[in-house]
Design a protein around this motif. Sequence first.
Motif, PDB file in Angstrom:
ATOM      1  N   ASP A 136       0.860  -1.184   0.000  1.00 59.82           N
ATOM      2  CA  ASP A 136       0.000   0.000   0.000  1.00 59.82           C
ATOM      3  C   ASP A 136       0.896   1.233   0.000  1.00 59.82           C
ATOM      4  O   ASP A 136       1.837   1.317   0.801  1.00 59.82           O
ATOM      5  CB  ASP A 136      -0.906  -0.008   1.234  1.00 59.82           C
ATOM      6  CG  ASP A 136      -2.040   0.987   1.135  1.00 59.82           C
ATOM      7  OD1 ASP A 136      -1.761   2.190   0.918  1.00 59.82           O
ATOM      8  OD2 ASP A 136      -3.203   0.575   1.263  1.00 59.82           O
TER       9      ASP A 136
ATOM     10  N   ASN B 213      -1.966   3.611   6.076  1.00 54.21           N
ATOM     11  CA  ASN B 213      -2.796   2.438   5.763  1.00 54.21           C
ATOM     12  C   ASN B 213      -2.059   1.141   6.042  1.00 54.21           C
ATOM     13  O   ASN B 213      -2.634   0.163   6.546  1.00 54.21           O
ATOM     14  CB  ASN B 213      -3.227   2.488   4.301  1.00 54.21           C
ATOM     15  CG  ASN B 213      -4.317   3.505   4.054  1.00 54.21           C
ATOM     16  OD1 ASN B 213      -4.993   3.945   4.987  1.00 54.21           O
ATOM     17  ND2 ASN B 213      -4.481   3.903   2.798  1.00 54.21           N
ATOM     18  N   ARG B 214      -0.776   1.116   5.695  1.00 53.52           N
ATOM     19  CA  ARG B 214       0.005  -0.100   5.955  1.00 53.52           C
ATOM     20  C   ARG B 214       0.044  -0.414   7.445  1.00 53.52           C
ATOM     21  O   ARG B 214      -0.112  -1.564   7.860  1.00 53.52           O
ATOM     22  CB  ARG B 214       1.433   0.057   5.412  1.00 53.52           C
ATOM     23  CG  ARG B 214       1.530   0.179   3.915  1.00 53.52           C
ATOM     24  CD  ARG B 214       2.945  -0.068   3.413  1.00 53.52           C
ATOM     25  NE  ARG B 214       3.936   0.839   3.952  1.00 53.52           N
ATOM     26  CZ  ARG B 214       4.271   2.013   3.429  1.00 53.52           C
ATOM     27  NH1 ARG B 214       3.634   2.437   2.339  1.00 53.52           N
ATOM     28  NH2 ARG B 214       5.204   2.756   3.968  1.00 53.52           N
TER      29      ARG B 214
ATOM     30  N   ASP C 157      -2.938  -2.734  -2.661  1.00 53.63           N
ATOM     31  CA  ASP C 157      -3.650  -1.549  -3.105  1.00 53.63           C
ATOM     32  C   ASP C 157      -3.497  -1.445  -4.619  1.00 53.63           C
ATOM     33  O   ASP C 157      -2.392  -1.518  -5.141  1.00 53.63           O
ATOM     34  CB  ASP C 157      -3.097  -0.287  -2.439  1.00 53.63           C
ATOM     35  CG  ASP C 157      -3.922   0.943  -2.766  1.00 53.63           C
ATOM     36  OD1 ASP C 157      -3.690   1.527  -3.841  1.00 53.63           O
ATOM     37  OD2 ASP C 157      -4.795   1.310  -1.962  1.00 53.63           O
TER      38      ASP C 157
ATOM     39  N   LYS D 144     -12.047   0.140   0.170  1.00 51.60           N
ATOM     40  CA  LYS D 144     -11.595   0.979   1.281  1.00 51.60           C
ATOM     41  C   LYS D 144     -12.675   2.023   1.583  1.00 51.60           C
ATOM     42  O   LYS D 144     -13.327   2.515   0.659  1.00 51.60           O
ATOM     43  CB  LYS D 144     -10.286   1.679   0.920  1.00 51.60           C
ATOM     44  CG  LYS D 144      -9.077   0.781   0.867  1.00 51.60           C
ATOM     45  CD  LYS D 144      -7.835   1.617   0.555  1.00 51.60           C
ATOM     46  CE  LYS D 144      -6.570   0.802   0.606  1.00 51.60           C
ATOM     47  NZ  LYS D 144      -5.383   1.631   0.321  1.00 51.60           N
TER      48      LYS D 144
END
Length: 332
Positions: free
Chosen positions: A27, A32-33, A72, A131
Amino acid sequence: MLTHQAYPTIFDPAASGPTRPSVLVIDPSAANRALICECLRQLPDIQTVATGDGEQALQIFRDAWPSLVLLDITQQHTNGLELTQKIRAWEQSSHEAGVSRWTPIVFLSSVTDEDTLAQGILAGGDDFLSKPVSEVVLLAKVRAMLRISIRQQEICEVHRRLKEIAILDGLTGIPNRRHFDDTLQVEWKRCLRNETPLSLILGDIDFFKQFNDIYGHQAGDSCLKAVANSLSESIFRVEDTLARYGGEEFVAILPGTDADGAHAVAERMRQSARDLCIPHERGVDGQVSCSFGVASTLPSAESGPQHLLKTADNSLYAAKTAGRNRVILNLE
């Protein structure tokens, strides 16, 4: 929903065992990771590695071959669809025992249109999560995909073992007659194409029937295994093949080796069997020994490997007739 906390981008998997399932998170967003990895920490039996760079992700995949990829679909330097295609291409080129592993890839994206989903599946993806990702849904999806991945890896391992069983002799553990026949055909064609010599060494254990009669079949099996191991250790090049030809007979294929080189290998094999010092009251000088016939040729379209094998067999017969525990070479 996932909430943000400051967690490292890449987890340390050092505490996990080598068979522990792993998830690769790809990602471009560090936040987000971190969120995804923290969520996955609720699954104690997996290890997690994360990166935001497509090329680094591909390298990690090649080095670690994870059990699952969360990707992603939009990367900063590499399009997620292109990265998926590269992963699938590498898997296909790295197959073992005729079966390619398939690592589940789940796309993560804020884009939910049907065209994007269809493109992802066509590129090699397996599922799609929108998401922001629900923590409950993410954990459930990871569990499901890991079950599929683990079963698929087990199938690959079973296939590998079955293929190994098919080509190996059950007693000695070296390649069997079937594998020898297939390999001889392949190496003949290769040497014919490359215009290089091909040599065969055919040998057997001297007075083996008498050995079985005196010491019993269990001792005979132990003798066969010991001799097979000693002959195998006498073959140094990876391109050479030693196989059990049948009964107490063994055969070696030496592609690219001329007559002198093959004779030297056969003599080394003869000595290695002799050095086992296995007692045999009816053997040569009271010990187990082997005789070897060597044949060498430059393959041509007018001949075939069976003629070379016949020449090696004639050489072996000559070695037996001449007194055993010796090597005799005949040029085809």
